[in-house]
Design a protein around this motif. Structure first.
Motif, mmCIF file in Angstrom:
data_model
loop_
_atom_site.group_PDB
_atom_site.id
_atom_site.type_symbol
_atom_site.label_atom_id
_atom_site.label_comp_id
_atom_site.label_asym_id
_atom_site.label_seq_id
_atom_site.Cartn_x
_atom_site.Cartn_y
_atom_site.Cartn_z
ATOM 1 N N GLY A 1 0.802 -1.213 0.000
ATOM 2 C CA GLY A 1 0.000 0.000 0.000
ATOM 3 C C GLY A 1 0.835 1.264 0.000
ATOM 4 O O GLY A 1 2.067 1.247 -0.083
ATOM 5 N N SER A 2 0.148 2.384 0.117
ATOM 6 C CA SER A 2 0.819 3.680 -0.010
ATOM 7 C C SER A 2 1.804 3.947 1.114
ATOM 8 O O SER A 2 2.773 4.689 0.930
ATOM 9 C CB SER A 2 -0.234 4.793 -0.064
ATOM 10 O OG SER A 2 -0.988 4.829 1.144
ATOM 11 N N ASP A 3 1.588 3.360 2.295
ATOM 12 C CA ASP A 3 2.492 3.613 3.416
ATOM 13 C C ASP A 3 3.917 3.156 3.116
ATOM 14 O O ASP A 3 4.878 3.691 3.676
ATOM 15 C CB ASP A 3 1.992 2.909 4.675
ATOM 16 C CG ASP A 3 0.740 3.548 5.260
ATOM 17 O OD1 ASP A 3 0.425 4.689 4.858
ATOM 18 O OD2 ASP A 3 0.087 2.911 6.100
ATOM 19 N N ASP B 1 -5.756 5.104 1.064
ATOM 20 C CA ASP B 1 -5.945 3.653 1.159
ATOM 21 C C ASP B 1 -7.150 3.296 2.011
ATOM 22 O O ASP B 1 -7.580 2.145 2.033
ATOM 23 C CB ASP B 1 -4.706 2.989 1.763
ATOM 24 C CG ASP B 1 -3.585 2.819 0.762
ATOM 25 O OD1 ASP B 1 -3.672 3.436 -0.316
ATOM 26 O OD2 ASP B 1 -2.625 2.083 1.044
ATOM 27 N N ARG B 2 -7.710 4.255 2.737
ATOM 28 C CA ARG B 2 -8.760 3.961 3.712
ATOM 29 C C ARG B 2 -9.983 4.844 3.500
ATOM 30 O O ARG B 2 -10.695 5.163 4.441
ATOM 31 C CB ARG B 2 -8.200 4.142 5.123
ATOM 32 C CG ARG B 2 -6.993 3.243 5.413
ATOM 33 C CD ARG B 2 -6.275 3.659 6.680
ATOM 34 N NE ARG B 2 -5.132 2.808 6.973
ATOM 35 C CZ ARG B 2 -3.904 3.005 6.498
ATOM 36 N NH1 ARG B 2 -3.658 4.057 5.702
ATOM 37 N NH2 ARG B 2 -2.920 2.186 6.809
ATOM 38 N N SER C 1 5.103 2.735 -0.183
ATOM 39 C CA SER C 1 5.440 2.964 -1.594
ATOM 40 C C SER C 1 6.879 3.439 -1.803
ATOM 41 O O SER C 1 7.465 3.141 -2.847
ATOM 42 C CB SER C 1 4.447 3.945 -2.232
ATOM 43 O OG SER C 1 4.507 5.205 -1.598
ATOM 44 N N ASP D 1 -6.208 -3.390 -3.488
ATOM 45 C CA ASP D 1 -4.974 -4.066 -3.105
ATOM 46 C C ASP D 1 -5.256 -5.420 -2.478
ATOM 47 O O ASP D 1 -4.478 -6.371 -2.640
ATOM 48 C CB ASP D 1 -4.187 -3.196 -2.129
ATOM 49 C CG ASP D 1 -3.683 -1.910 -2.760
ATOM 50 O OD1 ASP D 1 -3.568 -1.866 -4.002
ATOM 51 O OD2 ASP D 1 -3.427 -0.941 -2.024
ATOM 52 N N THR E 1 -3.869 -8.974 -3.603
ATOM 53 C CA THR E 1 -3.241 -9.860 -2.619
ATOM 54 C C THR E 1 -3.796 -11.274 -2.724
ATOM 55 O O THR E 1 -3.044 -12.260 -2.713
ATOM 56 C CB THR E 1 -3.461 -9.306 -1.204
ATOM 57 O OG1 THR E 1 -2.833 -8.031 -1.089
ATOM 58 C CG2 THR E 1 -2.912 -10.244 -0.152
ATOM 59 N N ARG F 1 2.598 1.475 -6.158
ATOM 60 C CA ARG F 1 2.111 0.170 -5.685
ATOM 61 C C ARG F 1 2.195 -0.877 -6.799
ATOM 62 O O ARG F 1 2.287 -2.065 -6.512
ATOM 63 C CB ARG F 1 0.721 0.287 -5.080
ATOM 64 C CG ARG F 1 -0.406 0.508 -6.040
ATOM 65 C CD ARG F 1 -1.706 0.729 -5.266
ATOM 66 N NE ARG F 1 -1.717 2.025 -4.626
ATOM 67 C CZ ARG F 1 -2.155 2.250 -3.383
ATOM 68 N NH1 ARG F 1 -2.602 1.279 -2.645
ATOM 69 N NH2 ARG F 1 -2.137 3.463 -2.879
ATOM 70 N N VAL G 1 -2.408 -4.627 4.531
ATOM 71 C CA VAL G 1 -3.004 -3.997 3.350
ATOM 72 C C VAL G 1 -4.390 -3.505 3.714
ATOM 73 O O VAL G 1 -5.107 -4.148 4.497
ATOM 74 C CB VAL G 1 -3.041 -5.003 2.171
ATOM 75 C CG1 VAL G 1 -3.834 -6.244 2.515
ATOM 76 C CG2 VAL G 1 -3.551 -4.368 0.900
ATOM 77 N N ASP G 2 -4.799 -2.355 3.159
ATOM 78 C CA ASP G 2 -6.078 -1.744 3.515
ATOM 79 C C ASP G 2 -7.026 -1.549 2.342
ATOM 80 O O ASP G 2 -8.233 -1.751 2.484
ATOM 81 C CB ASP G 2 -5.837 -0.376 4.178
ATOM 82 C CG ASP G 2 -5.387 -0.492 5.615
ATOM 83 O OD1 ASP G 2 -6.180 -0.966 6.439
ATOM 84 O OD2 ASP G 2 -4.247 -0.104 5.919
ATOM 85 N N ARG G 3 -6.538 -1.108 1.188
ATOM 86 C CA ARG G 3 -7.404 -0.737 0.085
ATOM 87 C C ARG G 3 -8.028 -1.968 -0.550
ATOM 88 O O ARG G 3 -7.379 -2.996 -0.729
ATOM 89 C CB ARG G 3 -6.607 0.048 -0.971
ATOM 90 C CG ARG G 3 -7.478 0.827 -1.926
ATOM 91 C CD ARG G 3 -6.664 1.788 -2.778
ATOM 92 N NE ARG G 3 -5.980 1.103 -3.870
ATOM 93 C CZ ARG G 3 -5.440 1.745 -4.915
ATOM 94 N NH1 ARG G 3 -5.489 3.069 -4.977
ATOM 95 N NH2 ARG G 3 -4.845 1.072 -5.856
#
Length: 421
Positions: A183-185, A292-293, A187, A242, A246, A194, A237-239
């Motif tokens: 995710g973006s955290d 992402d959230r 990247s 994504d 996964t 991503r 992972v959140d989105r």
């Protein structure tokens, strides 16, 4: 201060001392089994040799057994502390006491392989950490060590196992997992994209299968290969998009995925159920505070549960020192539609099943007697853990924090508080 330090270390180490567990009868409890039996009112639980031997009404007490009159108070299994750094993180702001992060990318030449899935957090576990009693007296009995994502690290963060917070050194058999951050955290670890994350992960899998060394060392290839074709991998992972990727990645490579975070997991609940992928949620993450959230919502856990997805709980943010607040996560999920029994299971039997722990997480005959007696509803933050037993042995319900509290609550006398011993 030295005295308090010594007391805290003694509390942490006392459980590790070899001693036979005394027989124990807890009488007249409201037994929340976190199992198919559900809640059993006015029941007794008999423990012998550290294992639950009988559950019923009016059980006779064996000669010499310790008898605890519960008086209808709730009795639960010991609770899951979530994915944390308990035992590998002492003071989060002091780097010398934090062993949960691996950042080799800033130390080696760019052409050298720096992804190190062979990083094994279990090797740094310190059962005498003073952070452990602080969590344990809140009813938390086991945790799973989770490597962190840091600059100079990689998407393959490393491995960690489940540990019982009883002063023992050994991880629980069968619980080891690989951790992947997405995710973006993270990247910056994949060139700012991503899409680059999936490119690099596929390259790592290719290295592991074919013996090449573009990203991994020989030890790293062997470590990753153990998780392909059947291994348990925890994906942070959140989105929703994504999470779909996964699940597809896991199918391609025979991985058993566990989703941690899952802020938008409710949007892909059917896909998660079909894949048999459990989700470790923080229900307090209910605001769209990053891209992402955007779909975060309070009833995430309830929606996943109704869809047939296994739901457990894990703290985000400072998961180590706030681990004791995990009951609030389950309570919030219940307040927003998750059935109460499912909320308790998310702190007990569900994480035990997710991480392959067969003998803990439930109150049932044959289970290890990790038990907590509560003053009231364990999902209410105003309730207290009044006594805990790990493998049938009573846990000292004190920590460095309670020692400090008791010292400075001493009534003032003729001398200032600093002189009170």
């Amino acid at each position: 201060m030295k005295r308090l330090f010594a007391i805290a270390i003694a509390c942490a180490c006392s459980l590790a001392a070899p001693a036979a567990a005394q027989d124990l009868l807890i009488r007249g409890a409201t037994v929340h089994t976190a199992d198919a039996a559900g809640t059993l009112k006015d029941h007794d639980v008999l423990v012998r040799g550290g294992v639950i031997r009988a559950i019923g009404r009016d059980l006779p007490a064996p000669a010499g057994a310790a008898v605890v009159e519960a008086g209808g108070r709730p009795l639960t299994p010991g609770l899951f502390a979530g994915l944390s750094g308990l035992g590998v993180e002492e003071v989060s702001g002091e780097a010398a006491t934090v062993d949960g992060n691996l950042a080799l990318g800033t130390l080696v030449p760019p052409q050298q392989a720096v992804w190190r899935p062979e990083f094994d957090l279990d090797l740094a576990f310190n059962p005498a950490s003073m952070a452990i009693p602080v969590s344990r007296i809140e009813g938390l009995s086991f945790t799973v060590l989770a490597p962190g994502a840091v600059p100079g690290g990689s998407l393959l963060a490393g491995q960690g196992s489940a540990f019982v917070l009883d002063g023992s050194h050994a991880p629980l058999a069968g619980s080891r997992s690989l951790f992947i951050n997405l995710g973006s955290d993270v990247s910056p670890l994949s060139g700012g994209s991503r899409a680059g994350q999936w490119m690099l992960l596929e390259q790592a899998v290719s290295d592991a299968r074919n013996g090449s060394d573009e990203l991994l060392t020989r030890a790293g290839r062997a470590a990753l290969a153990r998780y392909l074709d059947g291994g348990r991998v925890v994906f942070h992972v959140d989105r929703a998009a994504d999470i779909r990727q996964t699940l597809a990645f896991a199918r391609r490579h025979g991985i058993r995925p566990v989703i941690a975070g899952g802020a938008e997991a409710w949007q892909v609940a059917d896909e998660l159920r079909a894949a048999g992928a459990p989700v470790l949620l923080d229900p307090l993450l209910n605001l769209p505070y990053d891209f992402d959230r955007l779909g975060a919502r309070l009833d995430n856990a309830a929606r996943l549960h109704r869809a047939g997805v296994t739901v457990a709980f894990s703290q985000s943010g400072d998961a180590t020192h706030n681990a004791r607040k995990i009951r609030q996560l389950a309570g919030n999920a219940v307040a927003n539609g998750l059935p109460w029994e499912a909320g308790l299971a998310g702190l007990t039997s569900a994480p035990a099943r997710i991480f392959g722990i067969r003998d803990r997480g439930r109150i049932a005959v044959g289970q290890v007697a990790d038990l907590v007696l509560w003053s009231g509803d364990p999902l209410e933050v105003t309730s207290l853990a009044q006594q805990m037993w790990l493998a049938g042995k009573p846990v000292p319900m004190r920590s460095r924090q309670t020692e400090l509290r008791d010292r400075y609550l001493v009534p003032s006398g003729e001398l200032p508080r600093a002189y009170v011993k």
